[in-house]
Design an enzyme around this catalytic site. Structure first.
Site, PDB file in Angstrom:
ATOM      1  N   GLU A 128       0.833  -1.212   0.000  1.00  0.00           N
ATOM      2  CA  GLU A 128       0.000   0.000   0.000  1.00  0.00           C
ATOM      3  C   GLU A 128       0.866   1.260   0.000  1.00  0.00           C
ATOM      4  O   GLU A 128       0.536   2.249  -0.645  1.00  0.00           O
ATOM      5  CB  GLU A 128      -0.927   0.016   1.219  1.00  0.00           C
ATOM      6  N   THR A 181      -5.217   6.064  -5.872  1.00  0.00           N
ATOM      7  CA  THR A 181      -5.366   6.401  -4.455  1.00  0.00           C
ATOM      8  C   THR A 181      -4.480   7.596  -4.104  1.00  0.00           C
ATOM      9  O   THR A 181      -4.885   8.491  -3.360  1.00  0.00           O
ATOM     10  CB  THR A 181      -5.019   5.175  -3.582  1.00  0.00           C
TER      11      THR A 181
END
Ligand code: HSE
Length: 307
Positions: A128, A181
């Site tokens: 991530e 993101t």
């Protein structure tokens, strides 16, 4: 065991009131991954089907997550990773989390489980970090643990599993635009007004209570976001219309899935979920917007071996 095949599920992070701390696991959509031992003493991403993503280990979320795990063990065993991407990158339903968790879960199994599933979260968070510049855990935790996960704290990392409700159905509408993101995080304001924070933590606490008391109505009333949604929703075509449609057709709640552009409608029972699904379908078709729809139960198991 030298080879393992996995289903790495999609996830919905934030769930409106829990930015970066709340997520849940889906069963209707996910990636397939094959991890096998090799004799090269090297980690390799050998194949990616379905998406154009980098094969270089240090540029791939599965690669960096796996490297983080192997480095902690000082492990020399090599592995090959094949990924069949069914979750589109930049869709907002945990595409990077699926690949990252698949890699660490598979390698951990093939090494005889030196780590518990909960301990794998911190390695998958490295994926991530690569994907979004921030090592958030609200997709990787539910992908690994199943059900609903709450990040009680990041430092030290402490993740709690929350109960789910049996009749929950999660409908995902993915307008086919890619939203990274990283970009969707860059527009969020860094300071929060106290009044909004009070409302947000009230809703988050109520949502946790609703899961424990099996209160669908309270769960629906807790799915509110006064902080992130007003900023990010402008990136999602017809967000307010979709929200009104979801509410008019009986959804418990509606919001942005993770960092978007996917949106979710959480419903009680198949009947309501199917109705909201056909309304969304008709609405977007009318507007000539390409989209995917996924209807899913809450996956209480999380990532799993498929053969
Ligand atoms: N909590 C993260 C965000 C989830 O909203 O940026 C990304 O899927």
């Amino acid at each position: 065991m030298d080879r393992i095949k996995l289903f790495a599920p999609a996830t919905v992070a934030n769930l409106s009131c829990g930015f970066d701390v709340l997520g849940c696991c889906l069963d209707g959509v996910g990636d397939e991954m094959i991890i096998s031992k090799n004799s090269k003493q090297k980690l390799r991403i050998t194949k990616i089907i379905g998406q154009n993503l980098p094969l270089e280990v240090n540029a791939n979320v599965a690669g960096v997550s796996a490297e983080a795990l192997l480095a902690e063990l000082d492990e020399k065993q090599g592995f090959d990773i094949e990924i069949k991407k069914n979750i589109k990158a930049g869709s907002g339903i945990g595409s990077s989390a699926a690949s990252a968790t698949g890699a660490v879960f598979g390698i951990n199994k093939l090494l005889g489980e030196p780590f518990t599933t909960n301990e794998l979260i911190k390695f998958a968070m490295e994926g991530e970090r690569l994907a979004s510049g921030n090592a958030h855990a609200d997709n990787v935790a539910p992908a690994l643990l199943g059900g609903f996960s709450l990040v009680k704290s990041y430092e030290p990392l402490e993740i709690l599993s929350l109960p789910s409700l049996p009749e929950l159905r999660m409908l995902i509408l993915h307008p086919l635009i890619e939203l990274k993101t990283k970009d969707s995080r860059s527009i969020i304001k860094q300071n929060v007004e106290l009044k909004k924070a009070i409302s947000q933590w009230g809703n988050l606490a109520a949502l946790v209570s609703a899961l424990y008391t099996q209160d669908y109505n309270l769960l629906g009333r807790s799915l509110k976001d006064e902080i992130i949604e007003p900023v990010r929703s402008i990136l999602i075509p017809y967000f307010d219309d979709l929200k009104a449609l979801a509410s008019a057709n009986g959804a418990l709640g509606f919001g942005i899935s993770g960092s978007g552009p996917s949106v979710f409608a959480l419903c009680k029972g198949d009947g309501v979920a199917e109705k909201v699904k056909s309304e969304f379908q008709e609405f977007y078709q009318d507007k000539n917007i390409d989209f995917d729809l996924h209807l899913s139960k809450i996956n209480s198991e999380g990532i799993k071996i498929i053969n």
